[in-house]
Design an enzyme around this catalytic site. Sequence first.
Site, short mmCIF file in Angstrom:
data_model
loop_
_atom_site.label_atom_id
_atom_site.label_comp_id
_atom_site.label_asym_id
_atom_site.label_seq_id
_atom_site.Cartn_x
_atom_site.Cartn_y
_atom_site.Cartn_z
N SER A 248 43.42 18.04 18.80
CA SER A 248 44.70 17.58 18.30
C SER A 248 44.54 16.17 17.75
O SER A 248 43.47 15.59 17.84
CB SER A 248 45.73 17.58 19.42
OG SER A 248 45.36 16.65 20.41
N LYS A 249 45.59 15.66 17.19
CA LYS A 249 45.48 14.34 16.57
C LYS A 249 45.02 13.28 17.55
O LYS A 249 44.23 12.41 17.21
CB LYS A 249 46.81 13.95 15.95
CG LYS A 249 46.88 14.46 14.52
CD LYS A 249 48.24 14.29 13.91
CE LYS A 249 48.31 15.18 12.67
NZ LYS A 249 49.64 15.69 12.41
N ARG A 250 45.53 13.34 18.74
CA ARG A 250 45.12 12.33 19.72
C ARG A 250 43.86 12.78 20.44
O ARG A 250 43.46 12.21 21.43
CB ARG A 250 46.26 12.05 20.72
CG ARG A 250 46.83 13.27 21.39
CD ARG A 250 48.28 13.07 21.75
NE ARG A 250 49.09 12.78 20.57
CZ ARG A 250 49.49 13.70 19.70
NH1 ARG A 250 49.16 14.95 19.85
NH2 ARG A 250 50.20 13.38 18.66
#
Length: 473
Positions: A248-250
């Site tokens: 995911s983005k993080r």
Amino acid sequence: MSEPTAPTDKVVTRFAPSPTGFLHIGGVRTALFNWLFARHFGGTYLLRIEDTDRARSTQEAIDAILDGLAWMGLSGDEAPVFQFARAARHVKVAQGLLEQGKAYYCYATPEELAEMREVAKAEGRSMRYDGRWRDRDPAEAPHGIPPVIRLKAPQDGETVVQDLIQGEVRVVNAQLDDMVLLRSDGTPTYMLSVVVDDHDMGVTHVIRGDDHLTNTFRQLQLYDALEWRAPQFAHMSLIHGADGAKLSKRHGALGVEAYRDMGFLPEAVFNYLLRLGWSHGDDEIISRDDAIKWFGLDAVGKAAARFDLTKLSSLNAHYLRLADDARLIDLMAPRLTEITGAPLDDAGRARLEKGLAGLKTRAQTLIELADKAAFYVRPRPLVPTDKAARLLAGGADHLRAVAGILADVAEWQAEALESAVRGYVEVSGAKLGEVAQPLRAALTGSTESPGLFEVLEVLGRDESLARIGDALT
RNA sequence: GACCCCAUCGUCUAGAGGCUAGGACACCACCCUUUCAAGGUGGUAACACGGGUUCGAAUCCCGUUGGGGUCGCCA
């Protein structure tokens, strides 16, 4: 599970990202598989920008996606289709369904839906719209509430997907609800747009992420209602992070441009992504041409794969060695300028061209390559690293002596230089390393470098002697 | 939670009833060597678990466990 026969129609695939952020690595893999499948069967690979979410779609994201695909050599065969521009067509299709009684107006308010959600949750099942307006007389429509249009989906039986990767997947229709086709503001939803666009674009094979598998049931119901022939579906598993969690983005999910900036070559990313979830026997290094020749959905694995930067790096090291020198130098130039503070000049470029082969086996990324090549183009006097400085201090006598010998070498070429230095080593009774290391430190400012005599030759007589002179003062 | 999907070395994978379970990356050792790499040779390391089916299961079936996906008037 398998691909029993080659498609009889001309294959048309598409990659359909929504421009709400960068093009992440999973998206690139989806694009890659679509591209490969189309190329393998001599078909067409299209691009569709799913920009119907006006609030989240940005031009910046569109550019990032297009640039990223271009960098990977995965641009569409035709100009991209922008989904939002086709909204009127989508609306028309929904209206048609309404007229045929295959869809209906639903006046359920967001509050009512929230309530259904709560009830569903309390009862331990998934949220389903209860169809309260499905068979109700439109005359009962409340005033002031703009309706959505929902598909009148079958309530009995089951919907089956013959997925080219996942195999047969089925769900009972009772599990599905009547999906929204047109929002209360009259705009089409994703489900509608995708089906209409894939149909209108003549898409024969929808190859996409696993996260769309459950959407497929609903889309299939729509195809049925429209009496359109559905395309074949292939859902590929998602890429996970190194720890097994979803990317995911993080969580380490980066845009392709991030990999480019880290110094990876597109052909390395291509090869890496290709082998993530797909294989061809024991083959690891696979060219574009072979990939096209060999690719098939039947060899795509069902399990999710973890993203491994180390393996990508190793592949990159391989492709770095294969890459054209001039291209590599162009790619390194910005980094080199950053390091030296000056644009790369012709003399520097000439040295790099000569010394690149010796540098290539020592780097995994372009960044590393540039860092290790920097000493060739750094302006004098070099600032030695601490280790190199210590070597210089301890080996000054040898360095001075060898400088004199080097100055007399008639032909400034590695072999001659080596025998000159070795000759000195012999008469002085020193070990080669005791002479070579200080010399390396003087020439490169470092304790690690390509072969010493190669470095001397590439640097040339004047520069070499000057650097040694710098180190001696 | 409901529905769906998945499961071979640390990682990517080969394997489609009978293999000493193969390869690659990473790791370790040795060789080569002026440094660092590269290269060469060798090595450690896996069928999640439990039941079946079968003369025989990594391969087929069921269950358990673990992981993932989806449950929007987002895409």
